[in-house]
Design an enzyme around this catalytic site. Structure first.
Site, mmCIF file in Angstrom:
data_model
loop_
_atom_site.group_PDB
_atom_site.id
_atom_site.type_symbol
_atom_site.label_atom_id
_atom_site.label_comp_id
_atom_site.label_asym_id
_atom_site.label_seq_id
_atom_site.Cartn_x
_atom_site.Cartn_y
_atom_site.Cartn_z
ATOM 1 N N VAL A 180 0.777 6.989 13.498
ATOM 2 C CA VAL A 180 0.273 5.822 12.765
ATOM 3 C C VAL A 180 1.100 4.592 13.144
ATOM 4 C CG1 VAL A 180 -0.095 4.824 10.464
ATOM 5 C CG2 VAL A 180 -0.582 7.250 10.858
ATOM 6 N N GLY A 181 2.415 4.779 13.246
ATOM 7 C CA GLY A 181 3.312 3.656 13.561
ATOM 8 C C GLY A 181 2.977 2.994 14.884
ATOM 9 N N LYS A 188 0.850 -1.197 0.000
ATOM 10 C CA LYS A 188 0.000 0.000 0.000
ATOM 11 C C LYS A 188 0.885 1.245 0.000
ATOM 12 C CE LYS A 188 -1.966 2.820 3.134
ATOM 13 N NZ LYS A 188 -1.960 4.038 2.326
ATOM 14 N N CYS A 234 12.833 12.036 6.945
ATOM 15 C CA CYS A 234 12.891 11.758 8.383
ATOM 16 C C CYS A 234 14.337 11.815 8.861
ATOM 17 C CB CYS A 234 12.215 10.439 8.726
ATOM 18 S SG CYS A 234 12.863 9.052 7.858
ATOM 19 N N GLU A 246 8.767 16.758 15.580
ATOM 20 C CA GLU A 246 9.182 16.697 14.175
ATOM 21 C C GLU A 246 8.289 17.622 13.343
ATOM 22 O OE1 GLU A 246 8.525 13.050 11.861
ATOM 23 O OE2 GLU A 246 10.547 13.321 11.061
ATOM 24 N N GLY A 290 6.567 5.895 8.136
ATOM 25 C CA GLY A 290 5.604 6.989 8.196
ATOM 26 C C GLY A 290 5.649 7.672 9.546
ATOM 27 N N SER A 291 4.507 8.207 9.944
ATOM 28 C CA SER A 291 4.493 9.023 11.161
ATOM 29 C C SER A 291 4.470 8.167 12.420
ATOM 30 C CB SER A 291 3.283 9.949 11.150
ATOM 31 O OG SER A 291 2.119 9.179 11.361
ATOM 32 N N GLU A 351 9.636 2.484 10.726
ATOM 33 C CA GLU A 351 10.569 3.605 10.591
ATOM 34 C C GLU A 351 9.746 4.865 10.680
ATOM 35 O OE1 GLU A 351 13.659 3.480 10.700
ATOM 36 O OE2 GLU A 351 13.985 1.352 10.280
ATOM 37 N N GLN A 370 0.189 20.001 5.040
ATOM 38 C CA GLN A 370 1.566 20.028 5.539
ATOM 39 C C GLN A 370 2.090 21.465 5.566
ATOM 40 O OE1 GLN A 370 3.480 17.208 6.629
ATOM 41 N NE2 GLN A 370 4.747 18.882 7.407
#
Ligand code: UN1
Length: 477
Positions: free
Chosen positions: A229-230, A172, A281, A379, A225-226, A247, A328
């Site tokens: 979500v991670g 995805k 990142c 971040e 990703g963020s 990551e 963003q």
């Protein structure tokens, strides 16, 4: 308008709905319509991947090598065309888009070679007459969830090892960069990849990502990703007992010591913080600068960023492309306001109106900041960096490590002693000496510590840890 379709069990299929893929350099340019898959599509893709698994696992490593090598060669040959497509939909400059596509090609070729180098161990048992064989096996169906900021390199560094080691994939990609994801899958089909081995299901994180993390027949999830979500993915994978690799964010420090060569330090800092619009990142976001060199450093950085041209990603003079989208951009601008509220002096960072309507922002430098400020702890993921003044190495390394993140960290120095101490004490997964904190080689491990990463490292020979499992056999001959 072209429609990008999902690829399930070797067939291109439309989703129930589609969303427009917009060029962030020029919002009038709607690139294509991206099919949105559903939980049901995920289920069909997982079934296809499960059925294809045994044959793929048992295929000769030569077959896996040849397929990955062909994809890699084609990406290298088509890097200009694919790189332009990448820059058009993601907004990084053409040079960055082409460079990233070439990196993706190299990643496929590297893991093509690794498919031929899957080794086990043979050990003498402590029981006479018994042998012990230790082998690595693929884990089965893996779910790969990738972000928009490296829309071809990150899919490459997950798909290539997954396939090399004999797994089947449900992939995805991020919804804002579906075009280049389709290119990889298209090449897989072009070079005869078997049906079901690689499946593409595009769509939202909640529906498609959620269906993947909950699916009982997906054995492992790799996600970039963020952090928000991670951690949700980690919790869901804990529940369904999947192997998981995450990551996530960074707040990467770059120490500039009093003995740094400014002709090395300034370009390294500017590149690390602002290139790719700061949307890495691994971007440097905290310059920790020795007081003796502080003023000279700051004026040289200001001079350098004044010369950077923010513009349309595909225009040849552009140094910094647009931010990915309106959301963003608004978030970045809120951080610029926050910097002022927290007492920093702000240089640049304003929204720019250019010839084409896009999400443009000038690079922002936050001066006279303290590491405790939110701008130095959260971040931002945009073209923003802070300067924190320090008195010496001890203070610099303490500040560098004073963060919940631990992805990359850098130092600019001409001293062997500082360089050595930094490499021993910096609490991050990737260290850079006299180099930008971002910009990875394709053949060595990558991954962070603390809340930046979770699970085994990605890339290089270390990728085998995540994409295989170990089996120990005892043989009494
Ligand atoms: C790089 O710095 O070359 O999402 C790559 C990211 C990282 C990749 C960084 N996973 O920014």
């Amino acid at each position: 308008m072209d429609e990008l379709q999902n690829f399930i069990n070797g067939e291109w299929v439309s989703g129930r709905t589609g969303i427009e893929n917009i060029n962030p350099s020029d919002t009038r340019d709607v690139i294509d319509l991206c099919s949105q898959g559903s939980a049901e599509d995920v289920d069909i893709a997982v079934k296809a991947a499960s059925s294809a698994f045994t044959a793929w696992r048992d295929a000769s490593p030569q077959v896996r090598h040849d397929l990955l090598d062909s994809i890699g060669t084609a990406l290298l040959a088509r890097k200009d065309e694919v790189g332009a497509m990448l820059s058009r939909e993601e907004g990084k400059t053409l040079a960055e888009g082409i460079g990233e596509t070439a990196r993706a090609g190299q990643l496929f070729k590297f893991f093509a070679g690794e498919a031929l180098r899957i080794c086990g161990e043979k050990v003498d048992s402590v029981r006479p007459g018994v042998d012990v064989d230790i082998v690595r096996e693929p884990i089965g169906v893996v779910g790969l969830i990738t972000p928009w900021n490296f829309p071809i390199a990150i899919p490459a560094w997950k798909i290539a090892p997954a396939l090399a080691y004999g797994n089947c994939v449900v992939f995805k990609p991020a919804s804002s960069t579906p075009g280049v994801a389709n290119v990889i899958v298209g090449l897989f089909e072009e070079f005869g990849g078997p049906a079901g081995v690689l499946n593409l299901v595009m769509g939202g994180g909640e529906e498609v990502g959620g269906a993947m993390t909950a699916h009982p027949d997906i054995a492992a999830i790799s996600f970039t990703g963020s952090i928000g979500v991670g951690s949700g993915i980690a919790a869901a994978c804990g529940e369904s007992q999947k192997k998981v690799q995450l990551e996530m964010g960074g707040k990467n420090p770059m120490i500039v010591m009093e003995d740094a060569d400014l002709s090395v330090a300034v370009p390294a800092c500017v590149n690390g913080a602002f290139f790719s619009t700061g949307q890495r990142c691994t971007a440097s976001s905290r310059f920790i600068v020795h007081e003796d060199i502080h003023d000279a450093f700051v004026s040289a950085v200001k001079k350098t960023i004044d010369q950077l041209k923010v513009g349309h990603a595909l225009s040849p003079n552009t140094d910094i492309g647009p931010v990915i989208d309106q959301k963003q951009l608004e978030s970045n601008l809120r951080y610029v306001e926050l910097a002022k509220e927290e007492g920093a002096e702000v240089y640049g960072g304003e929204r720019l109106d250019l010839e084409t309507p896009g999400f443009y922002q000038a690079p922002a430098l936050f001066l006279n900041t303290d590491n405790a400020m939110r701008i130095n702890q959260e971040e931002i993921f945009g073209p923003c960096a802070s300067v924190i003044k320090c008195k010496g190495f001890e203070e610099a390394i303490t500040i560098a490590n004073d963060t919940r993140f631990g992805l990359s960290a850098g130092i600019c120095t001409t001293s062997l002693k500082y360089s050595r101490e930094f490499r021993r004490r910096a609490d991050a997964g990737v260290l850079m000496v006299n180099l930008p904190t971002a910009g990875l080689d394709y053949h060595v491990p990558f991954g962070g510590r603390k809340q930046s990463s979770y699970g085994p490292k990605e890339q290089g020979r270390y990728a085998i840890e995540f994409y295989t499992m170990v089996k120990t056999a005892y043989i009494n001959a």
